[in-house]
Design an enzyme around this catalytic site. Structure first.
Site, PDB file in Angstrom:
ATOM      1  N   ASP A   1       0.649  -1.375   0.037  1.00 39.42           N
ATOM      2  CA  ASP A   1       0.048  -0.086  -0.148  1.00 39.42           C
ATOM      3  C   ASP A   1       0.977   1.160   0.195  1.00 39.42           C
ATOM      4  O   ASP A   1       2.043   1.330   0.551  1.00 39.42           O
ATOM      5  CB  ASP A   1      -1.140   0.284   1.169  1.00 39.42           C
ATOM      6  CG  ASP A   1      -1.919  -1.003   1.019  1.00 39.42           C
ATOM      7  OD1 ASP A   1      -2.232  -1.747   0.247  1.00 39.42           O
ATOM      8  OD2 ASP A   1      -1.984  -1.797   2.168  1.00 39.42           O
ATOM      9  N   PHE A   2       0.373   2.268  -0.159  1.00 37.80           N
ATOM     10  CA  PHE A   2       0.958   3.692  -0.110  1.00 37.80           C
ATOM     11  C   PHE A   2       1.443   3.868   0.590  1.00 37.80           C
ATOM     12  O   PHE A   2       2.736   4.483   0.873  1.00 37.80           O
ATOM     13  CB  PHE A   2      -0.381   5.044  -0.990  1.00 37.80           C
ATOM     14  CG  PHE A   2       0.749   5.833  -0.625  1.00 37.80           C
ATOM     15  CD1 PHE A   2       1.626   6.105  -1.694  1.00 37.80           C
ATOM     16  CD2 PHE A   2      -0.236   7.044  -0.232  1.00 37.80           C
ATOM     17  CE1 PHE A   2       1.640   7.862  -2.161  1.00 37.80           C
ATOM     18  CE2 PHE A   2       0.693   8.306  -0.284  1.00 37.80           C
ATOM     19  CZ  PHE A   2       1.696   8.540  -1.481  1.00 37.80           C
TER      20      PHE A   2
END
Length: 327
Positions: free
Chosen positions: A176-177
């Site tokens: 994920d970011f």
């Protein structure tokens, strides 16, 4: 300039990267400060481990031996070029979406260097197996997206990787970011697919910092399984890893990689994750001295072992043996 790593009470352990025959993960070993081993292990008998021989830091290209190109199956060539799996490429050929030198390809067809291969009308730079694939360990920092095409134009992990000529980096899974840690890349689409395939059951291990502390009941629920929107999920292992004040660290592992799965599991028991870091993926552990934003490339010996352990011996070119010069 790479960001400085934050101090955490966590050091990655080195558990077996596979499930045991009973379906339970093998017991974790004690944490160590030595350089972690990087050697591919699957359901085959484990081979002697070998660490990457290159010093961590900005990656430099490994020396790979080349042999003259030879005819190879078309669907294999397309898969090696990082476009998709062999099955997906066979389906594309059967659907008439692949051409060779202007003619529609057929199942089982071979191609040779110099052939013009197109998929959906676009020329494909195919990768023959006369060259070993490259494999890269990247320490992803928070704030980077694992995508080449982002409508929000956020920083991408691909901009930090070594540049390639005639091939491209394929990410093995995603992070994920706002998740940091170990991320694998390879130039072989087939190898990437095998590393992600559920049948190999490669462990994913994370260091998790939460606000508050997990009760014994919540820990047991996460081990027994919680219900998420996309089905049940459970941790294979969950261990406390220290912490101070309102922040507590845990080390967890699981054998799948669904979108935001670790964060959603903690949310299911009423706990918010404030930091998430992947420290292990199958046989690969994040080197403790590899800084965020830097990469480490496996050498030829490690790549050959990795390919062999994943049943890809046919993709391993034989080393070129040079005869000694006559005096």
């Amino acid at each position: 300039m790479p960001r400085k790593p934050r101090n955490t009470p966590f050091r990655p352990a080195a558990p077996d990267s596979r499930r045991s025959r009973t379906g339970r993960p093998a017991p974790a070993e004690a944490p160590t400060e030595e350089a972690p081993e990087v050697a591919a292990r699957t359901r085959r008998p484990p081979r002697p481990a070998a660490a990457p021989s290159r010093a961590p830091g900005a990656s430099s290209r490994a020396r790979h031996q080349e042999a003259p190109g030879k005819p190879e199956r078309l669907h294999k060539l397309l898969a090696q070029s990082g476009i998709g799996s062999r099955r997906e490429m066979e389906e594309a050929i059967a659907a008439g979406r692949v051409t060779v030198n202007g003619e529609t390809a057929r199942i089982g067809q071979s191609a040779t260097p110099g052939d013009r291969i197109k998929l959906n009308g676009r020329l494909v730079n195919v990768k023959f197996s006369n060259r070993l694939p490259r494999v890269l360990i990247y320490h992803k920092p928070e704030g980077e997206i694992v995508s080449r095409d982002d409508p929000e134009h956020r920083p991408s992990v691909f901009t930090a990787l070594p540049r390639l000529s005639g091939s491209r980096w394929v990410a093995v899974g995603r992070l994920d970011f706002n998740t940091s840690g170990l991320l694998l890349f390879t130039t072989s689409g087939e190898l990437a697919n095998r590393l992600m395939h559920p049948r190999y059951e490669l462990v994913r291990e994370y260091a998790v910092r939460v606000l508050g502390e997990l009760s014994s009941e919540a820990q047991q629920r996460l081990l027994d399984g919680v219900e998420l929107d996309d089905g049940p999920a459970q941790f294979s292992t969950l261990q406390e890893a220290g912490g101070e004040g309102v922040n507590h660290w845990y080390r967890v592992s699981l054998f799948e990689g669904r979108n935001r799965e670790v964060r959603r599991m903690f949310e299911a028991v009423g706990v918010a994750v404030s930091r998430l870091m992947r420290v292990r993926y199958g046989p690969f552990a994040l080197p403790p001295n590899l800084r965020r934003g830097q990469s480490l490339e496996l050498d030829e010996k490690d790549i050959r072992r990795l390919l062999a352990d994943f049943g890809m011996e046919d993709a391993v070119p034989r080393p070129v043996v040079r005869k000694p010069r006559a005096r």
